[in-house]
Design a protein around this motif. Sequence first.
Motif, mmCIF file in Angstrom:
data_model
loop_
_atom_site.group_PDB
_atom_site.id
_atom_site.type_symbol
_atom_site.label_atom_id
_atom_site.label_comp_id
_atom_site.label_asym_id
_atom_site.label_seq_id
_atom_site.Cartn_x
_atom_site.Cartn_y
_atom_site.Cartn_z
ATOM 1 N N ILE A 27 0.852 -1.192 0.000
ATOM 2 C CA ILE A 27 0.000 0.000 0.000
ATOM 3 C C ILE A 27 0.888 1.242 0.000
ATOM 4 C CG2 ILE A 27 -1.706 1.292 1.334
ATOM 5 C CD1 ILE A 27 -2.795 -1.350 2.383
ATOM 6 N N ARG A 59 4.567 -1.876 9.203
ATOM 7 C CA ARG A 59 4.652 -3.071 8.343
ATOM 8 C C ARG A 59 4.172 -2.684 6.961
ATOM 9 N NH1 ARG A 59 2.544 -4.815 13.285
ATOM 10 N NH2 ARG A 59 3.606 -6.602 14.201
ATOM 11 N N PRO A 60 4.672 -3.387 5.932
ATOM 12 C CA PRO A 60 4.141 -3.116 4.601
ATOM 13 C C PRO A 60 2.651 -3.454 4.541
ATOM 14 C CG PRO A 60 5.887 -4.813 4.535
ATOM 15 C CD PRO A 60 5.682 -4.445 5.967
ATOM 16 N N VAL A 137 7.946 1.441 -18.757
ATOM 17 C CA VAL A 137 8.265 1.721 -17.349
ATOM 18 C C VAL A 137 7.003 2.187 -16.627
ATOM 19 C CG1 VAL A 137 9.802 2.987 -15.802
ATOM 20 C CG2 VAL A 137 10.552 2.420 -18.099
ATOM 21 N N TYR A 141 5.318 0.699 -13.174
ATOM 22 C CA TYR A 141 5.371 1.457 -11.925
ATOM 23 C C TYR A 141 4.084 2.139 -11.524
ATOM 24 C CZ TYR A 141 10.363 0.879 -11.562
ATOM 25 O OH TYR A 141 11.597 0.344 -11.419
ATOM 26 N N LEU A 142 3.244 2.491 -12.507
ATOM 27 C CA LEU A 142 2.168 3.419 -12.181
ATOM 28 C C LEU A 142 0.803 2.857 -12.504
ATOM 29 C CD1 LEU A 142 3.956 6.440 -13.767
ATOM 30 C CD2 LEU A 142 3.650 6.078 -11.341
ATOM 31 N N LEU A 159 13.534 8.267 -14.409
ATOM 32 C CA LEU A 159 14.197 7.379 -15.372
ATOM 33 C C LEU A 159 15.695 7.283 -15.165
ATOM 34 C CD1 LEU A 159 12.251 8.499 -18.569
ATOM 35 C CD2 LEU A 159 11.805 6.531 -17.098
ATOM 36 N N ASP A 197 4.192 11.885 -0.182
ATOM 37 C CA ASP A 197 4.962 10.652 0.061
ATOM 38 C C ASP A 197 5.698 10.181 -1.194
ATOM 39 O OD1 ASP A 197 5.901 8.523 1.627
ATOM 40 O OD2 ASP A 197 4.267 7.224 0.985
ATOM 41 N N THR A 213 14.041 4.209 -10.564
ATOM 42 C CA THR A 213 14.182 2.967 -11.326
ATOM 43 C C THR A 213 15.589 2.368 -11.226
ATOM 44 O OG1 THR A 213 14.449 4.484 -13.182
ATOM 45 C CG2 THR A 213 12.343 3.373 -13.001
ATOM 46 N N LEU A 218 16.304 -0.426 -2.448
ATOM 47 C CA LEU A 218 15.284 -0.808 -1.453
ATOM 48 C C LEU A 218 14.856 0.461 -0.733
ATOM 49 C CD1 LEU A 218 16.503 -3.903 0.658
ATOM 50 C CD2 LEU A 218 14.459 -3.734 -0.762
ATOM 51 N N ARG A 277 20.798 -0.292 -0.776
ATOM 52 C CA ARG A 277 21.003 -1.135 -1.955
ATOM 53 C C ARG A 277 20.726 -2.568 -1.532
ATOM 54 N NH1 ARG A 277 23.209 1.488 -6.187
ATOM 55 N NH2 ARG A 277 24.474 3.319 -5.734
ATOM 56 N N ARG A 278 19.930 -3.266 -2.351
ATOM 57 C CA ARG A 278 19.616 -4.671 -2.024
ATOM 58 C C ARG A 278 20.899 -5.483 -1.981
ATOM 59 N NH1 ARG A 278 15.017 -7.362 -2.011
ATOM 60 N NH2 ARG A 278 13.822 -5.707 -3.000
HETATM 61 C C1 LIG Z 1 7.857 6.459 -16.231
HETATM 62 C C2 LIG Z 1 8.762 6.116 -15.101
HETATM 63 C C3 LIG Z 1 8.158 5.919 -13.762
HETATM 64 C C4 LIG Z 1 9.195 5.539 -12.768
HETATM 65 C C5 LIG Z 1 8.721 5.316 -11.353
HETATM 66 C C6 LIG Z 1 7.908 6.371 -10.802
HETATM 67 C C7 LIG Z 1 7.992 6.406 -9.328
HETATM 68 C C8 LIG Z 1 7.187 7.559 -8.838
HETATM 69 C C9 LIG Z 1 7.435 7.787 -7.418
HETATM 70 C C10 LIG Z 1 6.683 6.860 -6.555
HETATM 71 C C11 LIG Z 1 7.147 6.999 -5.182
HETATM 72 C C12 LIG Z 1 6.492 6.054 -4.294
HETATM 73 C C13 LIG Z 1 7.038 6.150 -2.922
HETATM 74 C C14 LIG Z 1 6.340 5.222 -2.088
HETATM 75 C C15 LIG Z 1 6.788 5.291 -0.664
HETATM 76 C C16 LIG Z 1 5.960 4.354 0.067
HETATM 77 O O1 LIG Z 1 4.780 4.345 -0.071
HETATM 78 S S1 LIG Z 1 6.676 3.229 1.147
HETATM 79 C C17 LIG Z 1 5.239 2.445 1.850
HETATM 80 C C18 LIG Z 1 5.036 2.869 3.257
HETATM 81 N N1 LIG Z 1 6.023 2.334 4.112
HETATM 82 C C19 LIG Z 1 6.068 1.005 4.377
HETATM 83 O O2 LIG Z 1 5.291 0.205 3.898
HETATM 84 C C20 LIG Z 1 7.134 0.564 5.339
HETATM 85 C C21 LIG Z 1 6.527 -0.306 6.397
HETATM 86 N N2 LIG Z 1 7.553 -0.733 7.346
HETATM 87 C C22 LIG Z 1 8.365 -1.766 7.043
HETATM 88 O O3 LIG Z 1 8.253 -2.395 5.997
HETATM 89 C C23 LIG Z 1 9.371 -2.112 8.084
HETATM 90 O O4 LIG Z 1 9.075 -1.469 9.301
HETATM 91 C C24 LIG Z 1 10.839 -1.746 7.674
HETATM 92 C C25 LIG Z 1 10.978 -0.225 7.507
HETATM 93 C C26 LIG Z 1 11.196 -2.432 6.368
HETATM 94 C C27 LIG Z 1 11.756 -2.211 8.754
HETATM 95 O O5 LIG Z 1 11.424 -3.565 9.052
HETATM 96 P P1 LIG Z 1 12.522 -4.623 9.447
HETATM 97 O O6 LIG Z 1 11.831 -5.935 9.585
HETATM 98 O O7 LIG Z 1 13.308 -4.170 10.637
HETATM 99 O O8 LIG Z 1 13.390 -4.633 8.127
HETATM 100 P P2 LIG Z 1 14.914 -5.035 7.874
HETATM 101 O O9 LIG Z 1 15.278 -6.240 8.685
HETATM 102 O O10 LIG Z 1 15.776 -3.835 8.072
HETATM 103 O O11 LIG Z 1 14.817 -5.446 6.343
HETATM 104 C C28 LIG Z 1 14.253 -4.625 5.364
HETATM 105 C C29 LIG Z 1 14.888 -5.010 4.042
HETATM 106 O O12 LIG Z 1 16.239 -4.531 4.053
HETATM 107 C C30 LIG Z 1 17.141 -5.632 3.822
HETATM 108 N N3 LIG Z 1 18.336 -5.346 4.610
HETATM 109 C C31 LIG Z 1 18.455 -5.433 5.953
HETATM 110 N N4 LIG Z 1 19.697 -5.032 6.317
HETATM 111 C C32 LIG Z 1 20.328 -4.664 5.171
HETATM 112 C C33 LIG Z 1 21.626 -4.146 4.876
HETATM 113 N N5 LIG Z 1 22.505 -3.928 5.839
HETATM 114 N N6 LIG Z 1 21.936 -3.879 3.578
HETATM 115 C C34 LIG Z 1 21.057 -4.095 2.591
HETATM 116 N N7 LIG Z 1 19.798 -4.600 2.813
HETATM 117 C C35 LIG Z 1 19.453 -4.864 4.080
HETATM 118 C C36 LIG Z 1 16.391 -6.863 4.240
HETATM 119 O O13 LIG Z 1 16.873 -8.026 3.587
HETATM 120 C C37 LIG Z 1 14.977 -6.520 3.812
HETATM 121 O O14 LIG Z 1 14.841 -6.736 2.416
HETATM 122 P P3 LIG Z 1 13.496 -7.384 1.808
HETATM 123 O O15 LIG Z 1 13.295 -8.655 2.515
HETATM 124 O O16 LIG Z 1 12.393 -6.400 2.106
HETATM 125 O O17 LIG Z 1 13.760 -7.507 0.344
#
Ligand SMILES: CCCCCCCCCCCCCCCC(=O)SCCNC(=O)CCNC(=O)[C@H](O)C(C)(C)COP(=O)(O)OP(=O)(O)OC[C@H]1O[C@@H](n2cnc3c(N)ncnc32)[C@H](O)[C@@H]1OP(=O)(O)O
Length: 287
Positions: A27, A59-60, A137, A141-142, A159, A197, A213, A218, A277-278
Motif C-alpha cells: 500500500i 509493516r508493509p 516503465v 510502476y504506475l 528514469l 509521500d 528505477t 530498497l 542497496r539490495r
Molecule cells: C515512467 C517512469 C516511472 C518511474 C517510477 C515512478 C515512481 C514515482 C514515485 C513513486 C514513489 C512512491 C514512494 C512510495 C513510498 C511508500 O509508499 S513506502 C510504503 C510505506 N512504508 C512502508 O510500507 C514501510 C513499512 N515498514 C516496514 O516495511 C518495516 O518497518 C521496515 C521499515 C522495512 C523495517 O522492518 P525490518 O523488519 O526491521 O526490516 P529489515 O530487517 O531492516 O529489512 C528490510 C529489508 O532490508 C534488507 N536489509 C536489511 N539489512 C540490510 C543491509 N545492511 N543492507 C542491505 N539490505 C538490508 C532486508 O533483507 C529486507 O529486504 P526485503 O526482505 O524487504 O527484500
Amino acid sequence: MLDIFDLTEVGPLTYSGGSLPHFNRRIYGGQVFGQAIVAAGRTVPADRFAHSVHGYFLRPGNLDAALTFAVEELHDGGSFSARRTHALQDGVPILSLIASFQEVQEGFEHATPMPPDVPGPEGLPSSDAIFRSSAEVARQYLAPKTAFDVRHVEPQLYLGPDPEPGTRQAMWIRAHGEMPAAADRNLRAALLVYACDQAMLEPVLREHELAWTTPGLLMASIDHATWWHRDVDVTQWLLFVQDSPAAQGGRGLGTARVYDRAGHLVASIAQEGMVRRRRPKGEAPPA
Ligand SMILES: CCCCCCCCCCCCCCCC(=O)SCCNC(=O)CCNC(=O)[C@H](O)C(C)(C)COP(=O)(O)OP(=O)(O)OC[C@H]1O[C@@H](n2cnc3c(N)ncnc32)[C@H](O)[C@@H]1OP(=O)(O)O
C-alpha cells in the motif's frame, strides 16, 4: 483517488477503507497515512482542524487485505483535540499515528519566505509527459492514471539520476481534477500527505545519484511528520522546497517547506525512509 478517503464507519471510532493499486505491491504510504488522518478527523469537533501529525509505518500494507482504522480519543481540551489512529490489517497495526487538531485562532505570525528565484510550474516538464513517454516503465510502476502533475525544477528522478547530485530540490505539484465542494479542511490536509509521500525522499536519491528505477534500490517510508500552518488545497499549484539534512545507516531524512502560489508557507514536513542497496543474492546478512 477521493473515493478511498470516503471511509465507512464500521463501529464505534472504527472505519474501513479501500486501497489504490500501487507499483511495488504494497500500500502506498501516503494513502494509508492520509486515510488515518481522515479517520481521526471524523471523531473531533467539526471546528477543529489537523495542525500536526506524527506517525510510523510499521509493516508493509497488503493491497488485497481489508484495511481498518481504529481511533482512540486521547484528549479533548479547550481548543485542541488529540487522536491516535492505528491502521490494521488482519488485526495487526501497519501504521500508528497521533494527530492533533485545533480550532482556528489568532496568534503571533512569522514564516520562512518562499525562495524568490524558483521558476513557476508553467515552463517546467510535467511528470505526465515523462510517464507517457516511457510506456513500458510507466506500466510497471504506475496506475493507469496518476492523481498529480509533478514538475521538478531540477531534473526528475524517474528514469535516471541527477547528473549534478545535491541534497536540495524544488518541485511544483498539483492534483488533476477538482475537489468536491463538500470536501472538508481535514480531507484537504490529508491529501497533502498523500501527495508528498511520492517525493519526500527524492533529495536522498538525488544526492546519491540514484533514481526511482535504479536496479536493486530498497526504499520504504519509515516515519512521517507534517505540520499544517494553514488550510491547503492540492488542486492549486504547491511548491515543495526540499532538502535532505542526513543519510546514514540505511536511513535518509527528507524535509519540505510547502508554499502556495501566493507565497504562504502552508505546511512543513519531515519524513525518514529506509534507503538501501539490495544485498547481492547469496550474500548473508551481517552476523
Ligand atoms: C515512467 C517512469 C516511472 C518511474 C517510477 C515512478 C515512481 C514515482 C514515485 C513513486 C514513489 C512512491 C514512494 C512510495 C513510498 C511508500 O509508499 S513506502 C510504503 C510505506 N512504508 C512502508 O510500507 C514501510 C513499512 N515498514 C516496514 O516495511 C518495516 O518497518 C521496515 C521499515 C522495512 C523495517 O522492518 P525490518 O523488519 O526491521 O526490516 P529489515 O530487517 O531492516 O529489512 C528490510 C529489508 O532490508 C534488507 N536489509 C536489511 N539489512 C540490510 C543491509 N545492511 N543492507 C542491505 N539490505 C538490508 C532486508 O533483507 C529486507 O529486504 P526485503 O526482505 O524487504 O527484500
